[in-house]
Scaffold this motif. Structure first.
Motif, short mmCIF file in Angstrom:
data_model
loop_
_atom_site.label_atom_id
_atom_site.label_comp_id
_atom_site.label_asym_id
_atom_site.label_seq_id
_atom_site.Cartn_x
_atom_site.Cartn_y
_atom_site.Cartn_z
N ALA A 40 -49.27 -12.66 -3.33
CA ALA A 40 -48.62 -12.35 -4.61
C ALA A 40 -49.57 -12.62 -5.77
N ILE A 41 -50.31 -13.72 -5.71
CA ILE A 41 -51.27 -14.02 -6.78
C ILE A 41 -52.38 -12.98 -6.78
N LEU A 49 -50.26 -15.47 -11.92
CA LEU A 49 -48.84 -15.81 -11.91
C LEU A 49 -48.65 -17.30 -12.09
N THR A 50 -47.59 -17.67 -12.77
CA THR A 50 -47.19 -19.08 -12.85
C THR A 50 -46.37 -19.40 -11.60
N THR A 51 -46.12 -20.66 -11.37
CA THR A 51 -45.30 -21.05 -10.22
C THR A 51 -43.89 -20.46 -10.32
N LEU A 54 -44.06 -16.81 -9.51
CA LEU A 54 -44.21 -16.66 -8.06
C LEU A 54 -42.86 -16.80 -7.37
N ALA A 55 -42.12 -17.84 -7.73
CA ALA A 55 -40.81 -18.07 -7.12
C ALA A 55 -39.89 -16.87 -7.34
N ILE A 60 -38.20 -17.03 -3.57
CA ILE A 60 -38.29 -18.30 -2.85
C ILE A 60 -38.08 -19.41 -3.87
N ASP A 61 -37.38 -20.45 -3.49
CA ASP A 61 -37.15 -21.58 -4.38
C ASP A 61 -38.47 -22.14 -4.91
N ARG A 62 -38.49 -22.46 -6.20
CA ARG A 62 -39.69 -23.02 -6.82
C ARG A 62 -40.19 -24.26 -6.07
N GLY A 63 -39.25 -25.05 -5.55
CA GLY A 63 -39.61 -26.25 -4.81
C GLY A 63 -40.38 -25.96 -3.53
#
Length: 103
Positions: A40-41, A49-51, A54-55, A60-63
């Protein structure tokens, strides 16, 4: 955070039983999740992309995403672009870009 001697190839944990169990449960999917984040990046090219981005993009959960960015950074596969974008909460976030080529 304490890391297993194989980190970032194996998820790290803080030595707490629940943290160690969570890390162990990720081991089988770790390379898959790292690959998804890296792809993705790479697809975002120089925009990065920031986190949180990306999520959202990966659904997908940021965690689950944030530790993958830490692992990929430790492996030298991504780097901080020195760009910053605001998250939904109004705080600045690192924009990640790929180091080298992704095949």
């Amino acid at each position: 955070m304490m890391h297993d001697h194989d980190y970032p190839s194996v998820p790290g944990h803080r030595g707490v039983d629940t943290s160690a169990a969570a890390a162990a449960s990720l081991t089988s999917s770790l390379s898959y999740l790292q690959a998804k984040v890296l792809r993705a990046i790479a697809d975002a090219a120089s925009r990065g992309l920031t986190t949180n981005e990306l999520a959202d993009a990966l659904r997908i959960d940021r965690g689950s995403v944030q530790p993958r960015t830490s692992e990929l950074r430790a492996k030298g596969r991504i780097r901080d672009s020195r760009q910053r974008r605001l998250n939904a909460n109004g705080k600045k976030a690192i924009v990640w870009v790929v180091v080298g080529e992704v095949r």
